[in-house]
Scaffold this active site. Structure first.
Site, PDB file in Angstrom:
ATOM      1  NE  ARG A  44      -3.635  -0.062   2.621  1.00  0.00           N
ATOM      2  CZ  ARG A  44      -3.648   0.780   3.649  1.00  0.00           C
ATOM      3  NH1 ARG A  44      -2.777   0.655   4.642  1.00  0.00           N
ATOM      4  NH2 ARG A  44      -4.502   1.773   3.683  1.00  0.00           N
ATOM      5  CG  ASP A  45       3.806   4.234   1.402  1.00  0.00           C
ATOM      6  OD1 ASP A  45       3.440   5.071   0.546  1.00  0.00           O
ATOM      7  OD2 ASP A  45       4.565   4.512   2.344  1.00  0.00           O
ATOM      8  CB  ILE A  46       4.913   0.408  -4.115  1.00  0.00           C
ATOM      9  CG1 ILE A  46       4.752  -0.931  -3.388  1.00  0.00           C
ATOM     10  CG2 ILE A  46       6.050   0.328  -5.131  1.00  0.00           C
ATOM     11  CD1 ILE A  46       4.308  -2.064  -4.273  1.00  0.00           C
TER      12      ILE A  46
END
Length: 203
Positions: A44-46
Site C-alpha cells: 500500500r505504499d510503493i
C-alpha cells in the site's frame, strides 16, 4: 542497505532506465509482493523512494509502515495512506467502501515505472477520475521500449481497479515475464513483521 533508491537513480541519470532495467526491478518487486500476498498482506505504499537498488543490481522493497492485512469480509476500514501519483483511487476512500488488493500495489508499481521512464509521476488517481491528463506510455512510445511492455504498464495504471490486472500472475502474463524471477525477491524485513500487531506490555 547500500545502494540508491529508484528516485535517486532517476534524478541522477535517467539514461540508465532501459526496458531491461525496468524488467529487472519489476521482476524482483513482483516476487517480493507475492511473498506478502501469501499472507494476505498488501504493501500500500510503493513509490520510487522506497525501492532501493543495490550495487549488485538486487532491488529491495522498503517501508512497511502502511502494510495491512486484507480483510476478507471488509468489516474493518483501512487507514488512509496516500502518496500522490502512486496511490490508486481505492486508497482515497479511507474505509471499506472500495476494496484493496494486489491490484492496489500493481497500480503503485506501474506508477513507479512510469516515473522512471517519463521522469515525472503520473497525475493523482483522484484527478484522473475526473479528466485523465495522463498520456498512455504506449502512445508516448519512448525509444527503446517494446509496445507490449508499455501497454502492460498502462494496464497496471488503469484508474478503475477492476480494469487492472487483478493478480501478480495476470500482471506477469501481460508483461511477458516468467512466473518466477531469476533474481532474489527481497523485503526490508521478515514478512512476519510486516503487519502491525498489538503487544502486551511485559512486566
Amino acid at each position: 542497505y547500500e545502494g540508491r533508491t529508484v528516485k535517486q537513480i532517476v534524478e541522477a541519470d535517467r539514461s540508465v532506465v532501459s526496458e531491461a532495467w525496468c524488467r529487472a526491478i519489476l521482476g524482483q518487486m513482483l516476487g517480493a509482493l507475492e511473498m506478502l500476498y501469501t499472507m494476505n498482506i498488501v504493501h500500500r505504499d510503493i513509490s520510487p523512494d522506497n525501492i532501493i537498488v543495490q550495487d549488485s543490481g538486487e532491488a529491495v522493497l522498503l517501508d512497511f509502515g502502511s502494510a495491512r492485512q486484507i480483510i476478507g469480509d471488509a468489516a474493518r476500514g483501512l487507514t488512509v495512506i496516500l502518496k500522490p501519483g502512486y496511490a490508486p483511487v481505492e486508497q482515497y476512500a479511507g474505509d471499506a467502501s472500495l476494496e484493496q488488493g494486489p491490484y492496489t500495489d500493481i497500480y503503485a508499481l506501474s506508477a513507479v515505472m512510469y516515473y522512471a521512464i517519463v521522469g515525472a509521476a503520473p497525475a493523482t488517481s483522484i484527478a484522473r477520475m475526473v479528466k485523465d491528463p495522463v498520456t498512455a506510455l504506449r502512445e508516448q512510445a519512448p525509444a527503446g521500449f517494446d509496445a507490449g511492455f508499455l501497454a502492460a504498464l498502462d494496464a497496471g495504471l488503469a484508474v478503475r481497479a477492476e480494469e487492472r490486472p487483478q493478480t501478480i500472475a495476470a500482471f506477469r502474463a501481460l508483461l511477458g515475464m516468467a512466473s518466477t524471477s531469476t533474481a532474489p525477491a527481497r523485503l526490508a524485513e521478515p514478512p512476519r513483521r510486516v503487519a502491525p500487531v498489538e503487544r502486551t506490555p511485559q512486566t
